[in-house]
Write a protein that holds these residues in place. Structure first.
Motif, PDB file in Angstrom:
ATOM      1  N   PRO A  19       0.814  -1.225   0.000  1.00  0.00           N
ATOM      2  CA  PRO A  19       0.000   0.000   0.000  1.00  0.00           C
ATOM      3  C   PRO A  19       0.847   1.277   0.000  1.00  0.00           C
ATOM      4  CG  PRO A  19      -0.910  -1.585   1.534  1.00  0.00           C
ATOM      5  CD  PRO A  19       0.425  -2.126   1.086  1.00  0.00           C
ATOM      6  N   TYR A  20       1.974   1.284   0.674  1.00  0.00           N
ATOM      7  CA  TYR A  20       2.861   2.449   0.676  1.00  0.00           C
ATOM      8  C   TYR A  20       3.472   2.648  -0.706  1.00  0.00           C
ATOM      9  CZ  TYR A  20       2.660   1.394   5.692  1.00  0.00           C
ATOM     10  OH  TYR A  20       2.234   1.109   6.959  1.00  0.00           O
ATOM     11  N   ILE A  21       3.881   1.549  -1.317  1.00  0.00           N
ATOM     12  CA  ILE A  21       4.487   1.621  -2.639  1.00  0.00           C
ATOM     13  C   ILE A  21       3.459   2.127  -3.657  1.00  0.00           C
ATOM     14  CG2 ILE A  21       5.431   0.212  -4.521  1.00  0.00           C
ATOM     15  CD1 ILE A  21       6.765  -1.512  -2.247  1.00  0.00           C
ATOM     16  N   THR A  22       2.258   1.609  -3.577  1.00  0.00           N
ATOM     17  CA  THR A  22       1.200   2.014  -4.508  1.00  0.00           C
ATOM     18  C   THR A  22       0.853   3.491  -4.374  1.00  0.00           C
ATOM     19  OG1 THR A  22       0.288  -0.216  -4.447  1.00  0.00           O
ATOM     20  CG2 THR A  22      -1.181   1.528  -5.224  1.00  0.00           C
ATOM     21  N   ASN A  23       0.821   3.991  -3.137  1.00  0.00           N
ATOM     22  CA  ASN A  23       0.450   5.386  -2.873  1.00  0.00           C
ATOM     23  C   ASN A  23       1.635   6.338  -2.817  1.00  0.00           C
ATOM     24  OD1 ASN A  23      -2.323   4.773  -2.671  1.00  0.00           O
ATOM     25  ND2 ASN A  23      -2.000   4.024  -0.597  1.00  0.00           N
ATOM     26  N   HIS A  24       2.862   5.817  -2.970  1.00  0.00           N
ATOM     27  CA  HIS A  24       4.096   6.625  -2.885  1.00  0.00           C
ATOM     28  C   HIS A  24       4.150   7.403  -1.573  1.00  0.00           C
ATOM     29  CE1 HIS A  24       5.715   6.562  -7.197  1.00  0.00           C
ATOM     30  NE2 HIS A  24       4.915   5.544  -7.028  1.00  0.00           N
ATOM     31  N   SER A  25       3.696   6.753  -0.486  1.00  0.00           N
ATOM     32  CA  SER A  25       3.684   7.419   0.811  1.00  0.00           C
ATOM     33  C   SER A  25       3.726   6.380   1.918  1.00  0.00           C
ATOM     34  CB  SER A  25       2.412   8.268   0.940  1.00  0.00           C
ATOM     35  OG  SER A  25       2.411   8.964   2.144  1.00  0.00           O
ATOM     36  N   ALA A  26       4.443   6.679   2.970  1.00  0.00           N
ATOM     37  CA  ALA A  26       4.517   5.812   4.145  1.00  0.00           C
ATOM     38  C   ALA A  26       4.321   6.679   5.386  1.00  0.00           C
ATOM     39  CB  ALA A  26       5.863   5.098   4.201  1.00  0.00           C
ATOM     40  N   PRO A  27       3.769   6.117   6.466  1.00  0.00           N
ATOM     41  CA  PRO A  27       3.433   6.927   7.634  1.00  0.00           C
ATOM     42  C   PRO A  27       4.596   7.301   8.550  1.00  0.00           C
ATOM     43  CG  PRO A  27       2.784   4.666   8.011  1.00  0.00           C
ATOM     44  CD  PRO A  27       3.278   4.745   6.597  1.00  0.00           C
ATOM     45  N   THR A  28       5.708   6.571   8.455  1.00  0.00           N
ATOM     46  CA  THR A  28       6.860   6.834   9.328  1.00  0.00           C
ATOM     47  C   THR A  28       8.150   6.626   8.542  1.00  0.00           C
ATOM     48  OG1 THR A  28       7.095   4.536  10.049  1.00  0.00           O
ATOM     49  CG2 THR A  28       5.618   5.956  11.375  1.00  0.00           C
ATOM     50  N   ALA A  29       9.251   7.085   9.119  1.00  0.00           N
ATOM     51  CA  ALA A  29      10.560   6.872   8.493  1.00  0.00           C
ATOM     52  C   ALA A  29      10.856   5.375   8.373  1.00  0.00           C
ATOM     53  CB  ALA A  29      11.643   7.575   9.302  1.00  0.00           C
ATOM     54  N   GLU A  30      10.579   4.609   9.425  1.00  0.00           N
ATOM     55  CA  GLU A  30      10.859   3.171   9.361  1.00  0.00           C
ATOM     56  C   GLU A  30       9.982   2.479   8.327  1.00  0.00           C
ATOM     57  OE1 GLU A  30      10.882  -0.938  11.963  1.00  0.00           O
ATOM     58  OE2 GLU A  30      11.137   0.958  13.048  1.00  0.00           O
ATOM     59  N   ALA A  31       8.728   2.844   8.251  1.00  0.00           N
ATOM     60  CA  ALA A  31       7.844   2.247   7.238  1.00  0.00           C
ATOM     61  C   ALA A  31       8.352   2.578   5.836  1.00  0.00           C
ATOM     62  CB  ALA A  31       6.409   2.731   7.427  1.00  0.00           C
ATOM     63  N   LEU A  32       8.849   3.792   5.639  1.00  0.00           N
ATOM     64  CA  LEU A  32       9.395   4.159   4.333  1.00  0.00           C
ATOM     65  C   LEU A  32      10.648   3.341   4.035  1.00  0.00           C
ATOM     66  CD1 LEU A  32       9.334   5.818   1.758  1.00  0.00           C
ATOM     67  CD2 LEU A  32      10.688   7.544   2.946  1.00  0.00           C
ATOM     68  N   MET A  33      11.521   3.203   5.008  1.00  0.00           N
ATOM     69  CA  MET A  33      12.748   2.444   4.792  1.00  0.00           C
ATOM     70  C   MET A  33      12.422   0.990   4.452  1.00  0.00           C
ATOM     71  SD  MET A  33      15.460   0.368   5.648  1.00  0.00           S
ATOM     72  CE  MET A  33      14.574  -0.337   6.977  1.00  0.00           C
ATOM     73  N   LEU A  80      17.983  -2.470  12.873  1.00  0.00           N
ATOM     74  CA  LEU A  80      18.731  -2.503  14.136  1.00  0.00           C
ATOM     75  C   LEU A  80      18.251  -1.446  15.113  1.00  0.00           C
ATOM     76  CD1 LEU A  80      22.261  -2.937  12.548  1.00  0.00           C
ATOM     77  CD2 LEU A  80      20.771  -4.725  13.474  1.00  0.00           C
ATOM     78  N   ALA A  81      17.873  -0.274  14.608  1.00  0.00           N
ATOM     79  CA  ALA A  81      17.415   0.825  15.472  1.00  0.00           C
ATOM     80  C   ALA A  81      16.659   1.823  14.611  1.00  0.00           C
ATOM     81  CB  ALA A  81      18.600   1.513  16.138  1.00  0.00           C
ATOM     82  N   SER A  82      15.707   2.509  15.239  1.00  0.00           N
ATOM     83  CA  SER A  82      15.021   3.575  14.505  1.00  0.00           C
ATOM     84  C   SER A  82      14.580   4.667  15.468  1.00  0.00           C
ATOM     85  CB  SER A  82      13.825   3.035  13.717  1.00  0.00           C
ATOM     86  OG  SER A  82      12.845   2.534  14.569  1.00  0.00           O
ATOM     87  N   THR A  83      14.583   5.886  14.945  1.00  0.00           N
ATOM     88  CA  THR A  83      14.076   7.041  15.671  1.00  0.00           C
ATOM     89  C   THR A  83      13.030   7.669  14.754  1.00  0.00           C
ATOM     90  OG1 THR A  83      15.622   8.645  14.724  1.00  0.00           O
ATOM     91  CG2 THR A  83      16.372   7.435  16.694  1.00  0.00           C
ATOM     92  N   ALA A  84      12.540   8.829  15.113  1.00  0.00           N
ATOM     93  CA  ALA A  84      11.544   9.488  14.273  1.00  0.00           C
ATOM     94  C   ALA A  84      12.083   9.787  12.876  1.00  0.00           C
ATOM     95  CB  ALA A  84      11.062  10.773  14.935  1.00  0.00           C
ATOM     96  N   GLN A  85      13.404  10.063  12.757  1.00  0.00           N
ATOM     97  CA  GLN A  85      13.958  10.458  11.460  1.00  0.00           C
ATOM     98  C   GLN A  85      15.125   9.612  10.957  1.00  0.00           C
ATOM     99  OE1 GLN A  85      14.604  14.722  12.138  1.00  0.00           O
ATOM    100  NE2 GLN A  85      12.876  15.080  10.763  1.00  0.00           N
ATOM    101  N   THR A  86      15.511   8.587  11.694  1.00  0.00           N
ATOM    102  CA  THR A  86      16.625   7.743  11.250  1.00  0.00           C
ATOM    103  C   THR A  86      16.280   6.259  11.403  1.00  0.00           C
ATOM    104  OG1 THR A  86      17.731   7.646  13.402  1.00  0.00           O
ATOM    105  CG2 THR A  86      18.345   9.473  11.926  1.00  0.00           C
ATOM    106  N   VAL A  87      16.904   5.466  10.556  1.00  0.00           N
ATOM    107  CA  VAL A  87      16.779   4.007  10.652  1.00  0.00           C
ATOM    108  C   VAL A  87      18.154   3.417  10.368  1.00  0.00           C
ATOM    109  CG1 VAL A  87      15.649   1.921   9.807  1.00  0.00           C
ATOM    110  CG2 VAL A  87      14.378   4.081   9.837  1.00  0.00           C
ATOM    111  N   THR A  88      18.621   2.586  11.285  1.00  0.00           N
ATOM    112  CA  THR A  88      19.866   1.861  11.090  1.00  0.00           C
ATOM    113  C   THR A  88      19.498   0.424  10.759  1.00  0.00           C
ATOM    114  OG1 THR A  88      20.982   3.298  12.674  1.00  0.00           O
ATOM    115  CG2 THR A  88      22.090   1.226  12.116  1.00  0.00           C
ATOM    116  N   PHE A  89      20.073  -0.083   9.668  1.00  0.00           N
ATOM    117  CA  PHE A  89      19.668  -1.402   9.208  1.00  0.00           C
ATOM    118  C   PHE A  89      20.824  -2.130   8.536  1.00  0.00           C
ATOM    119  CE2 PHE A  89      19.162   1.385   5.596  1.00  0.00           C
ATOM    120  CZ  PHE A  89      19.592   0.629   4.512  1.00  0.00           C
ATOM    121  N   LYS A  90      20.621  -3.421   8.331  1.00  0.00           N
ATOM    122  CA  LYS A  90      21.502  -4.250   7.517  1.00  0.00           C
ATOM    123  C   LYS A  90      20.632  -4.921   6.456  1.00  0.00           C
ATOM    124  CE  LYS A  90      25.013  -5.394  10.959  1.00  0.00           C
ATOM    125  NZ  LYS A  90      25.693  -6.500  11.673  1.00  0.00           N
ATOM    126  N   ALA A  91      21.044  -4.770   5.213  1.00  0.00           N
ATOM    127  CA  ALA A  91      20.387  -5.452   4.101  1.00  0.00           C
ATOM    128  C   ALA A  91      21.364  -6.502   3.583  1.00  0.00           C
ATOM    129  CB  ALA A  91      20.024  -4.469   3.005  1.00  0.00           C
TER     130      ALA A  91
END
Length: 125
Positions: A19-33, A80-91
């Motif tokens: 749904p985020y991809i279809t609408n080009h919008s996500a509700p949070t930074a982590e959801a977008l990531m 690994l971690a997320s805040t309101a504006q950052t996401v730390t991850f491993k892909a």
């Protein structure tokens, strides 16, 4: 049959990132990531380009995004971690030569007029 979302949520793709991809919008930074990772696995360069901040788009192209997405085999996302504006991850992925790779990044996101955008990423050791 519902395909499991590549983002690692254990939810169905149709009820998670699609749904985020279809609408080009996500509700949070982590959801977008998470949805951007999913877009890489599905080779959806338009979504990746459109969810990149306007200031950063000049440094890339849809063609480059698509080529990088297609040359890799995406295996797993680990947040690994997320805040309101950052996401730390491993892909985790296999590169074009079939070699196992880990992309470890701290990404920064920005909300503009109710929509989240990827701003930049800093590679982590």
């Amino acid at each position: 049959m519902n395909k499991t979302c590549p983002c690692g949520s254990q939810k169905a793709l149709a009820q998670c990132c699609m749904p985020y991809i279809t609408n080009h919008s996500a509700p949070t930074a982590e959801a977008l990531m998470r949805s951007r990772y999913t877009a890489f696995t599905l080779h959806l360069a338009d979504y990746l380009f459109q969810t990149t901040s306007l200031a950063e788009r000049r440094f890339t192209s849809k063609r480059e995004i698509l080529e990088w997405a297609q040359q890799n085999t995406w295996l797993k996302l680990e947040v690994l971690a997320s805040t309101a504006q950052t996401v730390t991850f491993k892909a985790y992925f296999l590169d074009a030569k079939g070699q196992a790779q880990v992309h470890h990044e701290k990404s920064t996101f920005k909300e503009v007029h109710g929509k989240w955008y990827y701003v930049k990423g800093k590679l982590e050791p």
